[in-house]
Design a protein around this motif. Structure first.
Motif, short mmCIF file in Angstrom:
data_model
loop_
_atom_site.label_atom_id
_atom_site.label_comp_id
_atom_site.label_asym_id
_atom_site.label_seq_id
_atom_site.Cartn_x
_atom_site.Cartn_y
_atom_site.Cartn_z
N UNK A 47 0.83 -1.20 0.00
CA UNK A 47 0.00 0.00 0.00
C UNK A 47 0.87 1.26 0.00
N UNK A 48 1.91 1.26 0.83
CA UNK A 48 2.80 2.42 0.90
C UNK A 48 3.53 2.63 -0.43
N UNK A 49 3.97 1.56 -1.05
CA UNK A 49 4.68 1.67 -2.32
C UNK A 49 3.73 2.12 -3.43
N UNK A 50 2.50 1.65 -3.40
CA UNK A 50 1.52 2.08 -4.40
C UNK A 50 1.21 3.57 -4.26
N UNK A 51 1.13 4.07 -3.03
CA UNK A 51 0.90 5.50 -2.81
C UNK A 51 2.08 6.32 -3.33
N UNK A 52 3.29 5.86 -3.04
CA UNK A 52 4.49 6.55 -3.52
C UNK A 52 4.55 6.52 -5.04
N UNK A 53 4.18 5.40 -5.61
CA UNK A 53 4.15 5.27 -7.06
C UNK A 53 3.15 6.25 -7.68
N UNK A 54 1.99 6.38 -7.07
CA UNK A 54 0.99 7.34 -7.55
C UNK A 54 1.48 8.77 -7.46
N UNK A 55 2.17 9.09 -6.34
CA UNK A 55 2.72 10.44 -6.17
C UNK A 55 3.77 10.72 -7.24
N UNK A 56 4.64 9.76 -7.48
CA UNK A 56 5.67 9.94 -8.49
C UNK A 56 5.08 10.03 -9.90
N UNK A 57 4.03 9.26 -10.16
CA UNK A 57 3.38 9.32 -11.47
C UNK A 57 2.74 10.69 -11.69
N UNK A 58 2.11 11.24 -10.64
CA UNK A 58 1.53 12.58 -10.74
C UNK A 58 2.61 13.63 -11.00
N UNK A 59 3.75 13.50 -10.30
CA UNK A 59 4.85 14.44 -10.51
C UNK A 59 5.40 14.31 -11.92
N UNK A 60 5.51 13.09 -12.42
CA UNK A 60 6.01 12.87 -13.78
C UNK A 60 5.05 13.44 -14.81
N UNK A 61 3.75 13.24 -14.60
CA UNK A 61 2.76 13.77 -15.53
C UNK A 61 2.76 15.29 -15.54
N UNK A 62 3.06 15.91 -14.39
CA UNK A 62 3.05 17.36 -14.30
C UNK A 62 4.28 17.98 -14.97
#
Length: 92
Positions: A47-62
């Motif tokens: 769960x923690x890794x999935x949240x970090x992955x989502x945060x990084x994906x949002x930063x990458x998309x931005x």
């Protein structure tokens, strides 16, 4: 007399099997509890890794947006917009 000896031997054999089965079941229950705790720990890690992955994906998309490119240019490269006035702190 032979019947009594074989009956006693059969009872002893059954008793040994029951004791062995009980010990095996207790050990298995301990292993199951340990594996359940390990599974819960791994689930929380996932769960923690999935949240970090989502945060990084949002930063990458931005990163591809015009606002993020302008922000990086201003912060990292010190660039300014045309006609923009930059004030610098003299104490730094």
């Amino acid at each position: 007399m032979k019947f009594v000896k074989s009956s006693l031997l059969m009872k002893l054999l059954i008793l040994i099997l029951v004791v062995y089965a009980t010990i095996t079941l207790v050990n298995l229950r301990a292993q199951i509890s340990e594996k359940n705790a390990e599974a819960a720990s791994l689930t929380s890690s996932i769960t923690a890794v999935e949240q970090e992955n989502g945060r990084l994906q949002d930063a990458f998309d931005a990163l591809g947006t015009d606002e993020s490119i302008a922000s990086i240019a201003q912060e990292k490269l010190g660039m300014v917009h045309e006609g923009e006035i930059v004030f610098q702190d003299a104490e730094k």
